[in-house]
Design an enzyme around this catalytic site. Structure first.
Site, PDB file in Angstrom:
ATOM      1  N   HIS A 267      -8.863  25.450  42.656  1.00 46.02           N
ATOM      2  CA  HIS A 267      -9.616  24.185  42.662  1.00 46.02           C
ATOM      3  C   HIS A 267      -8.600  23.041  42.612  1.00 46.02           C
ATOM      4  O   HIS A 267      -7.689  22.985  43.423  1.00 46.02           O
ATOM      5  CB  HIS A 267     -10.579  24.226  41.462  1.00 46.02           C
ATOM      6  CG  HIS A 267     -11.621  23.159  41.415  1.00 46.02           C
ATOM      7  ND1 HIS A 267     -11.930  22.326  42.467  1.00 46.02           N
ATOM      8  CD2 HIS A 267     -12.455  22.768  40.403  1.00 46.02           C
ATOM      9  CE1 HIS A 267     -12.900  21.491  42.106  1.00 46.02           C
ATOM     10  NE2 HIS A 267     -13.235  21.724  40.851  1.00 46.02           N
ATOM     11  N   HIS A 308     -11.529  26.234  52.281  1.00 45.94           N
ATOM     12  CA  HIS A 308     -12.495  25.586  51.403  1.00 45.94           C
ATOM     13  C   HIS A 308     -13.804  26.362  51.457  1.00 45.94           C
ATOM     14  O   HIS A 308     -14.172  26.869  52.515  1.00 45.94           O
ATOM     15  CB  HIS A 308     -12.742  24.129  51.848  1.00 45.94           C
ATOM     16  CG  HIS A 308     -13.397  23.308  50.799  1.00 45.94           C
ATOM     17  ND1 HIS A 308     -14.756  23.279  50.625  1.00 45.94           N
ATOM     18  CD2 HIS A 308     -12.861  22.516  49.844  1.00 45.94           C
ATOM     19  CE1 HIS A 308     -15.034  22.484  49.612  1.00 45.94           C
ATOM     20  NE2 HIS A 308     -13.905  22.008  49.116  1.00 45.94           N
ATOM     21  N   ASP A 366      -6.330  18.740  48.920  1.00 48.97           N
ATOM     22  CA  ASP A 366      -5.111  18.892  48.121  1.00 48.97           C
ATOM     23  C   ASP A 366      -3.852  19.055  48.957  1.00 48.97           C
ATOM     24  O   ASP A 366      -2.747  19.005  48.427  1.00 48.97           O
ATOM     25  CB  ASP A 366      -5.246  20.115  47.188  1.00 48.97           C
ATOM     26  CG  ASP A 366      -6.235  19.852  46.074  1.00 48.97           C
ATOM     27  OD1 ASP A 366      -6.281  18.706  45.604  1.00 48.97           O
ATOM     28  OD2 ASP A 366      -6.967  20.776  45.689  1.00 48.97           O
TER      29      ASP A 366
HETATM   30  N1  ACO Z   1      -4.523  31.440  52.557  1.00 44.32           N
HETATM   31  C1  ACO Z   1      -4.712  32.642  53.140  1.00 44.32           C
HETATM   32  N2  ACO Z   1      -5.906  33.227  53.295  1.00 44.32           N
HETATM   33  C2  ACO Z   1      -6.979  32.558  52.850  1.00 44.32           C
HETATM   34  C3  ACO Z   1      -6.871  31.305  52.232  1.00 44.32           C
HETATM   35  C4  ACO Z   1      -5.594  30.733  52.094  1.00 44.32           C
HETATM   36  N3  ACO Z   1      -5.436  29.538  51.509  1.00 44.32           N
HETATM   37  N4  ACO Z   1      -8.107  30.863  51.866  1.00 44.32           N
HETATM   38  C5  ACO Z   1      -8.961  31.832  52.242  1.00 44.32           C
HETATM   39  N5  ACO Z   1      -8.279  32.855  52.854  1.00 44.32           N
HETATM   40  C6  ACO Z   1      -8.879  34.045  53.460  1.00 44.32           C
HETATM   41  C7  ACO Z   1      -9.342  35.049  52.426  1.00 44.32           C
HETATM   42  O1  ACO Z   1      -8.330  35.957  52.094  1.00 44.32           O
HETATM   43  C8  ACO Z   1     -10.513  35.674  53.119  1.00 44.32           C
HETATM   44  O2  ACO Z   1      -9.994  36.565  54.085  1.00 44.32           O
HETATM   45  P1  ACO Z   1     -10.818  37.928  54.454  1.00 44.32           P
HETATM   46  O3  ACO Z   1     -12.116  37.472  55.060  1.00 44.32           O
HETATM   47  O4  ACO Z   1      -9.923  38.654  55.414  1.00 44.32           O
HETATM   48  O5  ACO Z   1     -11.010  38.675  53.164  1.00 44.32           O
HETATM   49  C9  ACO Z   1     -11.145  34.523  53.899  1.00 44.32           C
HETATM   50  O6  ACO Z   1     -10.065  33.616  54.148  1.00 44.32           O
HETATM   51  C10 ACO Z   1     -12.254  33.802  53.148  1.00 44.32           C
HETATM   52  O7  ACO Z   1     -11.720  33.358  51.900  1.00 44.32           O
HETATM   53  P2  ACO Z   1     -12.486  33.406  50.512  1.00 44.32           P
HETATM   54  O8  ACO Z   1     -11.484  33.554  49.420  1.00 44.32           O
HETATM   55  O9  ACO Z   1     -13.609  34.400  50.572  1.00 44.32           O
HETATM   56  O10 ACO Z   1     -13.102  31.951  50.489  1.00 44.32           O
HETATM   57  P3  ACO Z   1     -13.678  31.207  49.235  1.00 44.32           P
HETATM   58  O11 ACO Z   1     -14.698  30.269  49.745  1.00 44.32           O
HETATM   59  O12 ACO Z   1     -14.110  32.178  48.186  1.00 44.32           O
HETATM   60  O13 ACO Z   1     -12.400  30.417  48.662  1.00 44.32           O
HETATM   61  C11 ACO Z   1     -10.764  28.733  48.350  1.00 44.32           C
HETATM   62  C12 ACO Z   1     -12.145  29.084  48.928  1.00 44.32           C
HETATM   63  C13 ACO Z   1     -10.712  29.132  46.865  1.00 44.32           C
HETATM   64  C14 ACO Z   1     -10.556  27.233  48.459  1.00 44.32           C
HETATM   65  C15 ACO Z   1      -9.678  29.497  49.162  1.00 44.32           C
HETATM   66  O14 ACO Z   1      -9.698  29.062  50.509  1.00 44.32           O
HETATM   67  C16 ACO Z   1      -8.273  29.304  48.559  1.00 44.32           C
HETATM   68  O15 ACO Z   1      -7.880  30.070  47.662  1.00 44.32           O
HETATM   69  N6  ACO Z   1      -7.494  28.308  49.063  1.00 44.32           N
HETATM   70  C17 ACO Z   1      -6.198  28.013  48.492  1.00 44.32           C
HETATM   71  C18 ACO Z   1      -6.349  27.194  47.213  1.00 44.32           C
HETATM   72  C19 ACO Z   1      -6.798  25.781  47.476  1.00 44.32           C
HETATM   73  O16 ACO Z   1      -6.257  25.080  48.333  1.00 44.32           O
HETATM   74  N7  ACO Z   1      -7.778  25.331  46.697  1.00 44.32           N
HETATM   75  C20 ACO Z   1      -8.271  23.933  46.740  1.00 44.32           C
HETATM   76  C21 ACO Z   1      -9.657  23.882  47.303  1.00 44.32           C
HETATM   77  S1  ACO Z   1     -10.188  22.208  47.443  1.00 44.32           S
HETATM   78  C22 ACO Z   1     -10.616  21.814  45.869  1.00 44.32           C
HETATM   79  O17 ACO Z   1     -11.083  22.575  45.076  1.00 44.32           O
HETATM   80  C23 ACO Z   1     -10.371  20.457  45.465  1.00 44.32           C
END
Ligand code: ACO
Length: 431
Positions: A267, A308, A366
Site C-alpha cells: 500500500h 493496482h 507511488d
Molecule cells: N510486480 C510483478 N508482478 C506483479 C506486480 C508487481 N508489482 N503486481 C502484481 N503482479 C502480478 C502478480 O504476481 C499476479 O500474477 P499471476 O496472475 O501470474 O499470479 C498478477 O500480477 C495479479 O496481481 P495480484 O497480486 O493478484 O494483484 P492485487 O490486486 O492483489 O495486488 C498490488 C495489487 C498489491 C498493488 C500489487 O500489484 C503489488 O504488490 N504491487 C507492488 C506494490 C505497490 O506498488 N503497491 C502500491 C499500490 S498503490 C497504493 O496502495 C497507494
C-alpha cells in the site's frame, strides 16, 4: 435499473432466490446478498475483497478500466490543475467546493489547530533516533486519543468537525516532529502565517540558529502531491479506519490504525520501496535482470510502484506526477536526476513486456512520487509519512460519512471454517 433482478439457484435442490440489485450513480451495480444465510444457509467468500462493496459512499469514484478518479464528481486532473490541497480537503469533507469565504474560514480553522500538546511532544523521546517515522507517527496519532477522549462524542457533529480539523492540522506537526527526532534537531513549532504545505516544509527544514525561507516551488509541488493522495475510496487503510471506527472506538485510535495499514509495502509503503528498488537497480543495464526477478514468482521480488487492485489501465495520479516531475526538477535545477531517468526507462521497458501487458500492470501513484519527495530533500523513510499526512483527510471524511449514516453497523466479516471438527479434550499426560 428498477427491473433488473438476479436469480440464484442451488442446483442440487433447485431452490431459488431472487437477490436485489442496487445501482449507484456511476459504476457497476451491486448484488445485495444479505438474505443468503436465510435463503440458502450460506455466506459469500471473497478473500482480499476483490469484488465486495462494503458500504455506500458519496466521496470518491474510481473507474479502474478507464483510469478515472473523481472526488465528489470532480475529475482528479481538474483538481490537480486548478485546485489546492485545502480546497480538496473541504470538498472531501463537505461534498461541495467552498466559496471564497468558506475556504478562508476552513483554512483558518485548520491553522488554529496546528500545535500539539507539549506532553505529546515528549513521547518522541521514548523512541530511538533510528525508529521508523511511521512507527512514531502511528503511536503519536494513537496517543491523541488520550488527550481528546472525554471531549469526543462521536454522535456530536460539532465534535466530529473539530476532530477533522485537528487531524488535518496536527498531522504535519506530528510528522515533522518525527523527522526532527530522527535528526536529533530541536522541534520547530508551526507558523500560522504560512500555508499548509509551506508550514510543513518550515517545520521540517528550519533550525533555530538560521533563517529559513520556504521555496515556493517546493510548497507548490507538495500541495500537488497532497491533492493526488487525499483520498482513494475504500483502499486498505481507509477500510481499516472504517472497520476500527465501526466499533465506536475513539476516532484518533481509528486514524492510527489507518496509518499502520498504510505503512505496508503493498500500500503506501510502496513509495519508500520504489526508491530503494531504483537505488538497487542502479543503472539501465540492470533493468532486464530486475524485470526477470519480478516475473519469477519464487524470487518474492515485485516491481514496486507497479500494479493496482483497481486500476487496470494507467493510474491517473501517476500520469500527473510523472508530468510534474519534469516541471519540478526543472524548477529546482535538477534536470539530470538519475533516479527519474531510471524510473522513466524502467516504465518504458516494463510496459513493452508481455508479463506486465497481460496482467495490466502500470505505474501507480507511488512510482514517481518519491522522485519529487527526494528532490525536496525529504528522506526516503519519510515518504509514507507524507502519504499519511495527505490521506488523513480521506480517512476522516470516510469515518465521518460512516458515523453519520444511521444504517452504520459494526464491521464484522464471516469466515469459511477449515479447522478440525469437534473433538474431546485429552489430558496432558495422555497426549
Ligand atoms: N510486480 C510483478 N508482478 C506483479 C506486480 C508487481 N508489482 N503486481 C502484481 N503482479 C502480478 C502478480 O504476481 C499476479 O500474477 P499471476 O496472475 O501470474 O499470479 C498478477 O500480477 C495479479 O496481481 P495480484 O497480486 O493478484 O494483484 P492485487 O490486486 O492483489 O495486488 C498490488 C495489487 C498489491 C498493488 C500489487 O500489484 C503489488 O504488490 N504491487 C507492488 C506494490 C505497490 O506498488 N503497491 C502500491 C499500490 S498503490 C497504493 O496502495 C497507494
Amino acid at each position: 435499473m428498477a427491473d433488473k433482478k438476479f436469480e440464484l439457484t442451488e442446483v442440487s435442490s433447485g431452490k431459488k432466490a431472487v437477490l436485489p440489485f442496487r445501482s449507484g450513480t456511476l459504476g457497476p451495480d451491486v448484488i445485495d446478498v444479505a438474505s443468503l444465510p436465510k435463503e440458502f444457509d450460506a455466506f459469500t467468500i471473497d478473500p482480499g475483497f476483490g469484488v465486495t462493496a462494503a458500504c455506500d459512499s458519496k466521496i470518491t469514484y474510481i473507474d479502474g478500466d478507464a483510469g478515472v478518479l473523481m472526488h465528489r464528481g470532480y475529475p482528479i486532473e481538474q483538481l490537480a490543475e486548478k485546485s489546492s490541497y485545502m480546497e480538496v480537503c473541504y470538498l472531501l469533507l463537505n461534498g461541495e467546493l467552498p466559496g471564497a469565504g468558506q475556504l478562508d474560514k476552513f483554512t483558518n480553522d485548520i491553522r488554529h489547530h496546528t500545535m500539539i500538546n507539549e506532553s505529546l511532544l515528549r513521547f518522541y523521546n521514548g523512541f530511538h533516533h533510528n525508529a521508523h517515522p511511521m512507527a512514531m507517527v502511528s503511536a503519536v496519532v494513537a496517543s491523541m486519543s488520550a488527550f481528546y477522549h472525554d471531549t469526543m462524542d462521536i454522535h456530536n457533529p460539532r465534535h466530529r468537525e473539530i476532530f477533522a480539523h485537528r487531524v488535518i492540522a496536527k498531522l504535519p506537526t506530528i510528522a515533522a516532529a518525527a523527522h526532527k527526532h530522527s535528526l536529533g534537531q530541536p522541534f520547530v513549532y508551526p507558523r500560522n502565517d504560512l500555508s499548509y504545505c509551506e508550514n510543513l516544509l518550515h517545520m521540517f527544514f528550519a533550525v533555530p540558529c538560521a533563517p529559513y525561507i520556504v521555496n515556493p516551488v517546493a510548497a507548490e509541488a507538495l500541495d500537488l502531491l497532497f491533492i493526488l493522495h487525499a483520498d482513494h475510496e475504500q483502499n486498505a487503510s481507509t477500510s481499516t479506519v472504517r472497520l476500527a471506527g465501526s466499533t465506536g472506538t475513539n476516532p484518533y485510535a481509528a486514524i492510527s490504525a489507518g496509518v499502520a495499514a498504510l505503512w505496508g509495502p503493498a500500500h503506501g509503503g510502496a513509495n519508500e520501496a520504489v526508491l530503494a528498488m531504483l537505488e538497487q537497480i542502479g543503472t539501465v543495464d540492470n533493468i532486464p535482470k530486475y524485470l526477470a526477478m519480478a516475473k519469477d514468482k519464487s524470487s518474492h521480488f515485485r516491481l514496486m510502484g507497479f500494479g493496482h487492485r483497481v486500476y487496470k489501465n494507467f493510474d491517473p495520479r501517476a500520469k500527473i506526477i510523472r508530468a510534474a516531475c519534469h516541471k519540478v526538477l526543472k524548477s529546482l535545477g535538477q534536470t539530470n536526476n538519475p533516479l527519474f531517468e531510471l524510473a522513466l526507462k524502467l516504465e518504458e521497458i516494463a510496459l513493452k513486456d508481455d508479463y506486465f501487458v497481460e496482467r495490466k500492470l502500470y505505474p501507480n501513484v507511488d512510482f514517481y512520487s518519491g522522485v519529487i519527495y527526494s528532490a525536496l530533500n525529504i528522506p526516503r523513510a519519510m515518504f509514507t509519512v507524507m502519504f499519511a499526512v495527505a490521506r488523513a483527510v480521506g480517512w476522516v471524511a470516510h469515518w465521518q460519512e460512516m458515523i453519520a449514516d444511521p444504517a452504520m453497523r459494526i464491521g464484522r466479516p464471516r469466515q469459511l471454517y477449515t479447522g478440525p471438527g469437534k473433538r474431546d479434550y485429552v489430558e496432558i499426560g495422555k497426549r
